[in-house]
Motif scaffolding. Structure first.
Motif, mmCIF file in Angstrom:
data_model
loop_
_atom_site.group_PDB
_atom_site.id
_atom_site.type_symbol
_atom_site.label_atom_id
_atom_site.label_comp_id
_atom_site.label_asym_id
_atom_site.label_seq_id
_atom_site.Cartn_x
_atom_site.Cartn_y
_atom_site.Cartn_z
ATOM 1 N N UNK A 288 -0.957 1.723 2.776
ATOM 2 C CA UNK A 288 -2.220 2.431 2.994
ATOM 3 C C UNK A 288 -3.176 1.466 3.686
ATOM 4 N N UNK A 289 -3.309 1.577 4.979
ATOM 5 C CA UNK A 289 -4.154 0.651 5.714
ATOM 6 C C UNK A 289 -5.622 0.992 5.516
ATOM 7 N N UNK A 290 -6.466 -0.018 5.753
ATOM 8 C CA UNK A 290 -7.903 0.203 5.682
ATOM 9 C C UNK A 290 -8.449 0.346 4.278
ATOM 10 N N UNK A 291 -8.146 -0.595 3.395
ATOM 11 C CA UNK A 291 -8.739 -0.608 2.060
ATOM 12 C C UNK A 291 -9.790 -1.717 2.023
ATOM 13 N N UNK A 292 -11.007 -1.356 1.652
ATOM 14 C CA UNK A 292 -12.079 -2.339 1.617
ATOM 15 C C UNK A 292 -12.888 -2.166 0.343
ATOM 16 N N UNK A 293 -14.000 -2.872 0.242
ATOM 17 C CA UNK A 293 -14.826 -2.775 -0.952
ATOM 18 C C UNK A 293 -14.105 -3.194 -2.209
ATOM 19 N N UNK A 294 -13.134 -4.111 -2.101
ATOM 20 C CA UNK A 294 -12.339 -4.517 -3.269
ATOM 21 C C UNK A 294 -13.246 -5.172 -4.308
ATOM 22 N N UNK A 295 -13.145 -4.687 -5.548
ATOM 23 C CA UNK A 295 -13.928 -5.220 -6.651
ATOM 24 C C UNK A 295 -13.054 -5.365 -7.889
ATOM 25 N N UNK A 296 -13.155 -6.511 -8.551
ATOM 26 C CA UNK A 296 -12.449 -6.738 -9.813
ATOM 27 C C UNK A 296 -13.351 -6.337 -10.978
ATOM 28 N N UNK A 297 -12.756 -5.745 -12.014
ATOM 29 C CA UNK A 297 -13.544 -5.344 -13.178
ATOM 30 C C UNK A 297 -13.871 -6.551 -14.041
ATOM 31 N N UNK A 298 -14.931 -6.449 -14.833
ATOM 32 C CA UNK A 298 -15.441 -7.600 -15.566
ATOM 33 C C UNK A 298 -14.471 -8.123 -16.617
ATOM 34 N N UNK A 299 -13.529 -7.284 -17.091
ATOM 35 C CA UNK A 299 -12.555 -7.771 -18.067
ATOM 36 C C UNK A 299 -11.309 -8.346 -17.398
ATOM 37 N N UNK A 300 -11.244 -8.295 -16.071
ATOM 38 C CA UNK A 300 -10.128 -8.882 -15.342
ATOM 39 C C UNK A 300 -8.854 -8.070 -15.345
ATOM 40 N N UNK A 301 -8.847 -6.878 -15.949
ATOM 41 C CA UNK A 301 -7.623 -6.088 -16.043
ATOM 42 C C UNK A 301 -7.340 -5.286 -14.771
ATOM 43 N N UNK A 302 -8.388 -4.862 -14.095
ATOM 44 C CA UNK A 302 -8.236 -3.944 -12.980
ATOM 45 C C UNK A 302 -8.997 -4.432 -11.761
ATOM 46 N N UNK A 303 -8.594 -3.940 -10.599
ATOM 47 C CA UNK A 303 -9.450 -3.996 -9.421
ATOM 48 C C UNK A 303 -9.284 -2.699 -8.655
ATOM 49 N N UNK A 304 -10.279 -2.384 -7.849
ATOM 50 C CA UNK A 304 -10.287 -1.112 -7.129
ATOM 51 C C UNK A 304 -10.609 -1.346 -5.664
ATOM 52 N N UNK A 305 -10.144 -0.446 -4.808
ATOM 53 C CA UNK A 305 -10.437 -0.500 -3.383
ATOM 54 C C UNK A 305 -10.925 0.861 -2.908
ATOM 55 N N UNK A 306 -11.716 0.842 -1.831
ATOM 56 C CA UNK A 306 -12.182 2.060 -1.178
ATOM 57 C C UNK A 306 -11.394 2.235 0.110
ATOM 58 N N UNK A 307 -10.766 3.386 0.290
ATOM 59 C CA UNK A 307 -9.858 3.586 1.411
ATOM 60 C C UNK A 307 -10.461 4.408 2.532
ATOM 61 N N UNK A 308 -10.102 4.045 3.745
ATOM 62 C CA UNK A 308 -10.514 4.846 4.900
ATOM 63 C C UNK A 308 -9.925 6.256 4.839
ATOM 64 N N UNK A 309 -8.873 6.447 4.029
ATOM 65 C CA UNK A 309 -8.261 7.769 3.876
ATOM 66 C C UNK A 309 -8.934 8.597 2.782
ATOM 67 N N UNK A 310 -10.129 8.164 2.348
ATOM 68 C CA UNK A 310 -10.943 8.872 1.347
ATOM 69 C C UNK A 310 -10.403 8.731 -0.070
#
Length: 407
Positions: A288-310
């Motif tokens: 899945x190309x175009x993932x940005x806005x990567x953020x790790x959660x404060x407990x370190x278990x997860x991270x999330x990305x925002x995709x150009x594919x919505x």
């Protein structure tokens, strides 16, 4: 318990509507009582998360907002493409004097919070600033205005250099001094700086950077009088790096890019933990190309990305497995933000975070605190729920912000 495939797809808990332009930046502040949202036209909204209503709206910049941050309990930092980084004073008491008309309905709002600092910075790179608390104690008498007298700790800001496209400038506030510079690596063709993160401990400053070439590097300064030294360099991406986030444990960080790669890198100061050469810890091809806005959660278990594919994608930080794909927006997504929660509320949903490694289905977690706090007022219960929920916020090109309550 029903099998994961029979569970309904996760739905956002709330949708915040009010921007007329695409969302570029998100940031939780005031102990998660407020969510800041910034758009491509320079508008900023501060939302009350207990009621999901705007409490302050103003035109912070004459161009797109690239990044948002907070300093202490009452200061908001905005970084715009008008080449300005501004620190605003916005305590709770000041919200009553602010406009709360949403940008979609605004005509000529002129009220703004008090401005404490304005730094001229380079924004040609589309790279947001990075900040951290200064590891050194604040000097006596520092403070350029009366409003600075209650500052207990200074901060460091890292931004792309104004004179060197591959370089990095570091400023200190409240003194507004140019604290250090990291020159572009002359032995590696990196192109422009695209993403930054900074950490400071006593006199040591460490900066992680992502570049247009797909390289990522980590630099360290062990003494204020010394030059920065490069400790780590890797090229795990074939396209420009779009986002970078250091894990809360400070021993590794993640990068995402215009390509479909997401990579985990060691933080050099923690190399004794890894007991290995400094090389990428894990590289995954997400398709899945175009993932940005990567953020790790404060407990370190997860991270999330925002995709150009919505799509908003959630990954388990340890295994880097995709554990959820959040589908609601119809246009590309550019920003994510996790609320910072020190301790989890009791989980009453169908899953616990320990099961994330093997389960790819997201379920909404019930964090209703009304029964557990019978002696409190309705207002207090709403505030408590808003501030103890591990919200995941996502901003889209459609001008809407979705709030998710998962895991």
């Amino acid at each position: 318990m029903p099998p994961p495939e029979s569970l309904p797809p996760a739905q956002p808990a709330f949708i915040l509507r009010g921007h007329s332009a695409q969302i570029h930046a998100l940031h939780f502040t005031q102990n998660n009582a407020r969510l800041l949202t910034g758009d491509a036209e320079g508008w900023l909204i501060s939302w009350n998360l207990a009621f999901k209503r705007p409490v302050a709206t103003w035109k912070a910049h004459d161009n797109a907002i690239l990044g948002l941050g907070s300093w202490g309990a009452d200061k908001v930092i905005t970084h715009g493409r008008d080449h300005k980084l501004i620190v605003w004073k916005l305590p709770y008491a000041a919200e009553e004097q602010m406009d709360n008309v949403l940008p979609v309905n605004a005509t000529d709002l002129v009220k703004q919070p008090w401005i404490l600092h304005v730094l001229p910075v380079n924004t040609l790179n589309f790279c947001s600033f990075a900040m951290c608390l200064d590891g050194m104690p604040p000097p006596q008498g520092v403070g350029k205005t009366i409003q600075d007298t209650n500052i207990t700790q200074s901060i460091l800001l890292a931004v792309p250099s104004a004179v060197d496209s591959g370089g990095i400038d570091i400023y200190q506030l409240p003194s507004e001094s140019h604290a250090a510079v990291i020159t572009a690596d002359r032995n590696t063709t990196t192109g422009m700086v695209m993403a930054l993160s900074i950490l400071a401990e006593t006199s040591q400053i460490q900066v992680a950077a992502g570049y247009e070439s797909g390289h990522t590097m980590v630099f360290v300064q062990n003494d204020p009088s010394a030059a920065f030294q490069r400790l780590y360099c890797a090229q795990t991406h074939s396209q420009p790096i779009l986002s970078l986030s250091i894990s809360p444990s400070n021993d590794h960080y993640f990068t995402s890019a215009a390509d479909a790669i997401i990579a985990k890198h060691p933080f050099p100061s923690a190399q004794s933990i890894w007991k290995t050469d400094l090389k990428p810890l894990k590289v995954i091809q997400t398709k899945h190309s175009g993932q940005q806005g990567l953020q790790a959660r404060s407990d370190g278990r997860l991270f999330a990305t925002a995709g150009w594919d919505a799509r908003i994608r959630v990954y388990a930080a340890k295994s880097m497995k995709e554990v959820a794909v959040l589908k609601w927006h119809k246009a590309g997504c550019y920003a994510t933000a996790f609320a910072t929660v020190e301790q989890h509320a009791p989980l009453t949903g169908l899953q616990t975070p320990d099961e994330l490694e093997d389960d790819h289905t997201a379920t909404i977690v019930d964090t209703n605190l009304d029964q557990s706090l019978p002696s409190t007022t309705v207002q207090e219960r709403r505030d408590n729920k808003a501030q103890t929920t591990h919200w995941l916020a996502a901003g889209s090109k459609d001008g809407k912000v979705s709030l998710w309550d998962i895991y």
